[in-house]
Design a protein around this motif. Structure first.
Motif, PDB file in Angstrom:
ATOM      1  N   GLY A 258       0.808  -1.218   0.000  1.00  0.00           N
ATOM      2  CA  GLY A 258       0.000   0.000   0.000  1.00  0.00           C
ATOM      3  C   GLY A 258       0.835   1.259   0.000  1.00  0.00           C
ATOM      4  O   GLY A 258       0.553   2.213  -0.737  1.00  0.00           O
ATOM      5  N   THR A 259       1.894   1.277   0.809  1.00  0.00           N
ATOM      6  CA  THR A 259       2.771   2.444   0.856  1.00  0.00           C
ATOM      7  C   THR A 259       3.480   2.642  -0.478  1.00  0.00           C
ATOM      8  O   THR A 259       3.643   3.768  -0.956  1.00  0.00           O
ATOM      9  CB  THR A 259       3.808   2.287   1.988  1.00  0.00           C
ATOM     10  N   SER A 260       3.905   1.544  -1.086  1.00  0.00           N
ATOM     11  CA  SER A 260       4.548   1.620  -2.394  1.00  0.00           C
ATOM     12  C   SER A 260       3.618   2.241  -3.433  1.00  0.00           C
ATOM     13  O   SER A 260       4.022   3.108  -4.214  1.00  0.00           O
ATOM     14  CB  SER A 260       4.980   0.224  -2.846  1.00  0.00           C
ATOM     15  N   LEU A 261       2.360   1.810  -3.443  1.00  0.00           N
ATOM     16  CA  LEU A 261       1.395   2.364  -4.410  1.00  0.00           C
ATOM     17  C   LEU A 261       1.226   3.870  -4.210  1.00  0.00           C
ATOM     18  O   LEU A 261       1.108   4.622  -5.184  1.00  0.00           O
ATOM     19  CB  LEU A 261       0.046   1.657  -4.261  1.00  0.00           C
ATOM     20  N   ALA A 262       1.222   4.313  -2.945  1.00  0.00           N
ATOM     21  CA  ALA A 262       1.080   5.743  -2.679  1.00  0.00           C
ATOM     22  C   ALA A 262       2.265   6.538  -3.220  1.00  0.00           C
ATOM     23  O   ALA A 262       2.095   7.612  -3.816  1.00  0.00           O
ATOM     24  CB  ALA A 262       0.920   5.982  -1.177  1.00  0.00           C
ATOM     25  N   THR A 263       3.469   6.007  -3.039  1.00  0.00           N
ATOM     26  CA  THR A 263       4.650   6.725  -3.542  1.00  0.00           C
ATOM     27  C   THR A 263       4.694   6.723  -5.063  1.00  0.00           C
ATOM     28  O   THR A 263       5.232   7.649  -5.672  1.00  0.00           O
ATOM     29  CB  THR A 263       5.951   6.092  -3.001  1.00  0.00           C
TER      30      THR A 263
ATOM     31  N   ILE B 262      -3.261   5.686  -8.109  1.00  0.00           N
ATOM     32  CA  ILE B 262      -4.349   6.406  -7.452  1.00  0.00           C
ATOM     33  C   ILE B 262      -5.432   5.476  -6.906  1.00  0.00           C
ATOM     34  O   ILE B 262      -5.712   5.472  -5.697  1.00  0.00           O
ATOM     35  CB  ILE B 262      -4.945   7.478  -8.382  1.00  0.00           C
ATOM     36  N   PRO B 263      -6.094   4.661  -7.747  1.00  0.00           N
ATOM     37  CA  PRO B 263      -7.132   3.778  -7.181  1.00  0.00           C
ATOM     38  C   PRO B 263      -6.556   2.726  -6.246  1.00  0.00           C
ATOM     39  O   PRO B 263      -7.211   2.330  -5.275  1.00  0.00           O
ATOM     40  CB  PRO B 263      -7.765   3.127  -8.421  1.00  0.00           C
ATOM     41  N   GLY B 264      -5.321   2.268  -6.529  1.00  0.00           N
ATOM     42  CA  GLY B 264      -4.707   1.286  -5.646  1.00  0.00           C
ATOM     43  C   GLY B 264      -4.483   1.834  -4.251  1.00  0.00           C
ATOM     44  O   GLY B 264      -4.747   1.159  -3.249  1.00  0.00           O
ATOM     45  N   THR B 265      -4.006   3.057  -4.163  1.00  0.00           N
ATOM     46  CA  THR B 265      -3.782   3.691  -2.871  1.00  0.00           C
ATOM     47  C   THR B 265      -5.085   3.864  -2.102  1.00  0.00           C
ATOM     48  O   THR B 265      -5.169   3.536  -0.905  1.00  0.00           O
ATOM     49  CB  THR B 265      -3.105   5.062  -3.053  1.00  0.00           C
ATOM     50  N   ILE B 266      -6.091   4.367  -2.782  1.00  0.00           N
ATOM     51  CA  ILE B 266      -7.396   4.551  -2.132  1.00  0.00           C
ATOM     52  C   ILE B 266      -7.934   3.214  -1.619  1.00  0.00           C
ATOM     53  O   ILE B 266      -8.455   3.112  -0.500  1.00  0.00           O
ATOM     54  CB  ILE B 266      -8.399   5.197  -3.105  1.00  0.00           C
ATOM     55  N   GLY B 267      -7.779   2.178  -2.427  1.00  0.00           N
ATOM     56  CA  GLY B 267      -8.260   0.855  -2.023  1.00  0.00           C
ATOM     57  C   GLY B 267      -7.553   0.328  -0.800  1.00  0.00           C
ATOM     58  O   GLY B 267      -8.182  -0.246   0.105  1.00  0.00           O
TER      59      GLY B 267
END
Length: 274
Positions: free
Chosen positions: A61-66, A198-203
């Motif tokens: 999740g943190t990786s997707l945000a970065t 974007i959608p991955g982070t939100i998820g």
């Protein structure tokens, strides 16, 4: 979690270093840096005794945000060189987005080792292809249409979301197998990373919202400390990687890509089996 000052400094330094390597990797290989960030975070969380049940989820999740931020910097650099195919993005973008939603939903319910196995398996397969595949290997000289396009784009989105990567890990070799130029594939993959991030982070924020035993200062499965320390160096160095990509020939670029993926996959398998 009370850590000595020395351990906090080491933790922060490693996160900054991970961001630097991830930024160069994002620009060079179009992978959004996740191929570096996920295993680094996993090992750091292991050293900090973060519960195994959430360790991989927070890393992904943190990786997707970065990746959201890193991809923006990488896309700008590639776009200046005309290496981003916006027509392909329009054709594949919706299906990648839908795949991300599906992959994020699955990731929210499976155990951490499952995500680790997905990451390691896909990374190893792609590494072997990029390292030992022949330059003239082709499935077709044209990208698939209709059902083939939907299936490929959806799979890229779903698997990338479960791995915490920006899409280049899958989209670069897949596009290459369909006769797509490697440098243009890398540039376009950077934009695909933005669609995934974007959608991955939100998820991952939603699915991890009330989960216990997450690291301190986490928003769902997103470590805010990790995000804050990784992003600055990754943003700064993504354009450097993009410039390096356009100075390398195709064979060298594929070998660099294979080394990163192969090393990461072997380390993840070791963690699963040990």
């Amino acid at each position: 979690m009370n850590l000595p000052l020395s351990e906090i400094l080491i933790f922060g330094t490693l996160l900054l270093a991970a961001g630097a390597v991830a930024g160069v990797t994002a620009g060079l290989l179009g992978v959004g840096g996740g191929i570096v960030i996920v295993p680094v975070l996993w090992h750091l969380f292991d050293a900090l005794d973060i519960d195994e049940a959430v360790r991989m989820h927070v890393a992904v999740g943190t990786s997707l945000a970065t990746i959201i931020i890193t991809s923006m910097a990488s896309v700008r650099a590639h776009h200046r060189r005309g290496a981003v195919d916006f027509e392909l993005l329009r054709a594949w973008g919706l299906w990648i987005f839908i795949g991300v939603l599906a992959g994020t939903a699955i990731a929210g319910f499976v155990r951490g080792p499952v995500l680790t196995a997905v990451f390691a398996t896909v990374a190893l397969v792609v590494s072997l292809h990029m390292g030992f595949g022949k330059q003239d290997w082709r499935i077709s000289d044209h990208l698939p249409k209709d059902a083939g396009r939907i299936s490929l784009a959806g799979a890229i989105g779903a698997i990338s979301a479960m791995m915490g990567i920006g899409g280049g890990t899958l989209s670069v070799p897949i596009l290459s197998l369909f006769g797509y130029p490697i440098h243009r594939a890398v540039g376009t993959a950077a934009a695909i990373g933005f669609i995934i991030g974007i959608p991955g982070t939100i998820g991952f924020v939603i699915t991890g919202w009330d989960v216990a035993d997450r690291p301190p200062l986490s928003l769902g499965y997103i470590s805010l400390i990790g995000f804050a320390l990784i992003v600055p160096t990754s943003m700064l160095l993504a354009p450097v990687g993009a410039r390096m990509a356009h100075g390398l020939n195709t064979k060298k670029l594929k070998r660099v890509f294979a080394v990163f993926l192969g090393f990461t996959a072997l380390r993840m398998f070791y963690d699963l089996l040990s």
